[in-house]
Design an enzyme around this catalytic site. Structure first.
Site, PDB file in Angstrom:
ATOM      1  N   ASP A  99      52.361 -39.943  64.739  1.00  0.00           N
ATOM      2  CA  ASP A  99      53.074 -39.984  65.976  1.00  0.00           C
ATOM      3  C   ASP A  99      53.567 -41.337  66.429  1.00  0.00           C
ATOM      4  O   ASP A  99      52.697 -41.744  67.013  1.00  0.00           O
ATOM      5  CB  ASP A  99      52.441 -39.101  66.911  1.00  0.00           C
ATOM      6  CG  ASP A  99      53.340 -38.909  68.170  1.00  0.00           C
ATOM      7  OD1 ASP A  99      54.283 -39.286  68.508  1.00  0.00           O
ATOM      8  OD2 ASP A  99      53.032 -37.897  68.908  1.00  0.00           O
ATOM      9  N   HIS A 100      54.784 -41.710  66.357  1.00  0.00           N
ATOM     10  CA  HIS A 100      54.953 -42.940  66.418  1.00  0.00           C
ATOM     11  C   HIS A 100      55.221 -43.193  68.170  1.00  0.00           C
ATOM     12  O   HIS A 100      55.185 -44.511  68.741  1.00  0.00           O
ATOM     13  CB  HIS A 100      56.484 -43.388  66.093  1.00  0.00           C
ATOM     14  CG  HIS A 100      56.564 -45.102  65.578  1.00  0.00           C
ATOM     15  ND1 HIS A 100      55.800 -46.019  65.934  1.00  0.00           N
ATOM     16  CD2 HIS A 100      57.582 -45.618  64.751  1.00  0.00           C
ATOM     17  CE1 HIS A 100      55.973 -46.980  65.461  1.00  0.00           C
ATOM     18  NE2 HIS A 100      56.993 -46.782  64.525  1.00  0.00           N
ATOM     19  N   ARG A 101      55.242 -42.148  68.891  1.00  0.00           N
ATOM     20  CA  ARG A 101      54.872 -42.397  70.500  1.00  0.00           C
ATOM     21  C   ARG A 101      53.789 -42.837  70.998  1.00  0.00           C
ATOM     22  O   ARG A 101      53.500 -43.523  71.773  1.00  0.00           O
ATOM     23  CB  ARG A 101      55.263 -41.084  71.138  1.00  0.00           C
ATOM     24  CG  ARG A 101      56.442 -40.300  70.858  1.00  0.00           C
ATOM     25  CD  ARG A 101      56.672 -38.997  71.585  1.00  0.00           C
ATOM     26  NE  ARG A 101      55.482 -38.181  70.837  1.00  0.00           N
ATOM     27  CZ  ARG A 101      55.303 -37.019  71.229  1.00  0.00           C
ATOM     28  NH1 ARG A 101      56.037 -36.394  72.295  1.00  0.00           N
ATOM     29  NH2 ARG A 101      54.362 -36.186  70.708  1.00  0.00           N
ATOM     30  N   PRO A 125      58.565 -37.952  66.948  1.00  0.00           N
ATOM     31  CA  PRO A 125      58.974 -39.007  65.827  1.00  0.00           C
ATOM     32  C   PRO A 125      57.848 -39.538  64.863  1.00  0.00           C
ATOM     33  O   PRO A 125      56.856 -40.219  65.082  1.00  0.00           O
ATOM     34  CB  PRO A 125      59.194 -40.225  66.926  1.00  0.00           C
ATOM     35  CG  PRO A 125      58.447 -40.220  67.996  1.00  0.00           C
ATOM     36  CD  PRO A 125      57.991 -38.633  68.247  1.00  0.00           C
TER      37      PRO A 125
END
Length: 426
Positions: A398-400, A224
């Site tokens: 990387d939004h994780r 994401p």
């Protein structure tokens, strides 16, 4: 006793390669360390050395052969005193060897996990089919009709199943397809080519282009992305670069703007360690140094050689190392450890006049900085509107692994280092 030479695994993820060129011929004597061949992987061309000494008895795979699987026997080496002709004859039909096992990749250099497809599996061939005596024609017909040969009584010699035995035989029951995986796990099939009668040329994809297509598709499907952009004033950096180049002229070092931006990103990552990370499933890896992968355009694709320990290196060392890496990247001579790994990436398209863009994250990394062109713009300097040299920089995160607030802190730190460049040289 003769020895087999197998297609080597030149990187932890290599499954096949192209045998670009043989550097020896049949009858040549080789010693340990001698160069045998040039092997092309999806990223580079590497030289393959001999491990044992002896005489090249037979070359089994011709140079230029593509898609040679790792572990395939490519040549036979006869030992000292051994009959070369006998060794060659014995190796003429050498079977494909089992691919050697490769040690697991360190976490920071691990490739992104493969995308799992949830399509209906192909019909499973009965495990007993290969052990049933049957004519080649009967086997082909059975496979086409889905008939389990093990369930058919053969009337041929010694109970061999022949074509006539398949008449009236019922197909094996079809296996029930597993439940479809969630839509997020589906791999999107590429659209079929449609030329509509338009004149065109079909260009075969290189191994590099296939790898780029696969990895970027995986990145956009699995990671994401969040994008954050800042405008950065370059005038002080450009002035410092001019002064540094004047001082480095005697050492034949000429800094580029990109060299200084690499340094700025490395220092910013150490200042904001929450962004110098990698998402690893049930844990997160936070790195203690900044290894920057720098996008380099080469014929047929893109490669990202790595400048290690950027945060602790001087800009002259970064510049010298980057020039060497870029030169060898374009010649296809990088070693796997020189382009696999890295903690973050930098991609600069300013030289093409691109004002701003959003780069795709290079898994397993968690961020990439996209650099646009520096251009003269109206800009507020010291509370007054002036003309300044400004560039736009966009971070893809990387939004994780990285929250928006932490990504914003990294972009702020990067901008401040570029606008006050003496701070990153201290």
């Amino acid at each position: 006793m003769s020895k087999t030479i197998q297609m080597p695994a030149l990187s932890p993820t290599m499954e096949e390669g192209t045998l670009a060129k043989w550097l020896v011929k049949e009858g040549d004597t080789v010693s340990s360390g001698d160069l045998l061949a040039e092997i092309e992987t999806d990223k580079a061309t590497m030289e393959f050395e001999a491990v044992d000494e002896g005489v090249v008895a037979k070359i089994l795979v011709a140079e230029g052969s593509e898609g040679v699987k790792v572990g395939t026997v490519i040549a036979i080496i006869a030992e000292e005193g051994e009959d070369v002709s006998a060794a060659a004859a014995g190796g003429a039909s050498a079977p494909k060897a089992e691919a050697p096992k490769v040690d697991p990749v360190p976490a920071k250099a691990a490739a992104a996990p493969a995308v799992t497809a949830a399509s209906t599996p192909a019909p499973v061939k009965a495990a007993s089919d290969d052990r049933v005596k049957a004519s080649p024609l009967a086997r082909r017909l059975a496979e086409a009709k889905g008939i389990d040969l093990a369930a058919v009584s053969g009337t041929g010699p010694n109970g061999r199943v022949v074509k006539a035995d398949l008449e009236g035989a019922a197909p094996a029951p079809k296996a029930v397809a597993p439940a479809a995986a969630p839509a997020t796990a589906l791999a999107v099939a590429p659209a079929a080519a449609q030329d509509f009668g338009i004149p065109h040329e079909a260009i075969k994809l290189s191994g590099m282009r296939k790898t780029i297509a696969r990895r970027l598709t995986e990145s956009k499907q699995q990671v994401p992305h969040i994008y954050l952009t800042v405008d950065v004033q370059l005038d002080r950096l450009l002035k410092l670069r001019t002064e540094l180049n004047a001082g480095l002229a005697s050492r034949d070092v000429k800094l580029s703007v990109n060299d200084l931006l690499i340094k700025a990103l490395g220092v910013a990552l150490v200042q904001v360690p929450e962004c110098n990370v990698q998402f690893a499933g049930d844990q997160m890896l936070q790195f203690k140094r900044a290894d920057i992968s720098v996008a380099v355009s080469i014929p047929g694709g893109l490669i990202t050689p790595i400048v290690t320990g950027v945060d602790s290196k001087g800009v002259a060392a970064i510049s010298t190392e980057m020039k060497d890496l870029a030169s060898r990247a374009k010649d296809g001579k990088l070693k796997p450890e020189e382009y696999q790994g890295g903690t973050a990436s930098l991609s600069n398209m300013g030289m093409f006049g691109i004002k701003q863009f959003e780069a795709v994250i290079n898994p397993p990394q968690a961020m990439i900085m996209a650099i646009g062109a520096g251009e003269k713009r109206p800009f507020v300097v010291d509370d007054s509107l002036q003309i300044a040299t400004v560039m736009s920089a966009t971070g893809s995160f990387d939004h994780r692994a990285i929250d928006g607030a932490d990504g914003a802190r990294l972009m702020k730190a990067f901008r401040e280092l570029v606008e006050n460049p003496l701070g990153m040289l201290a």
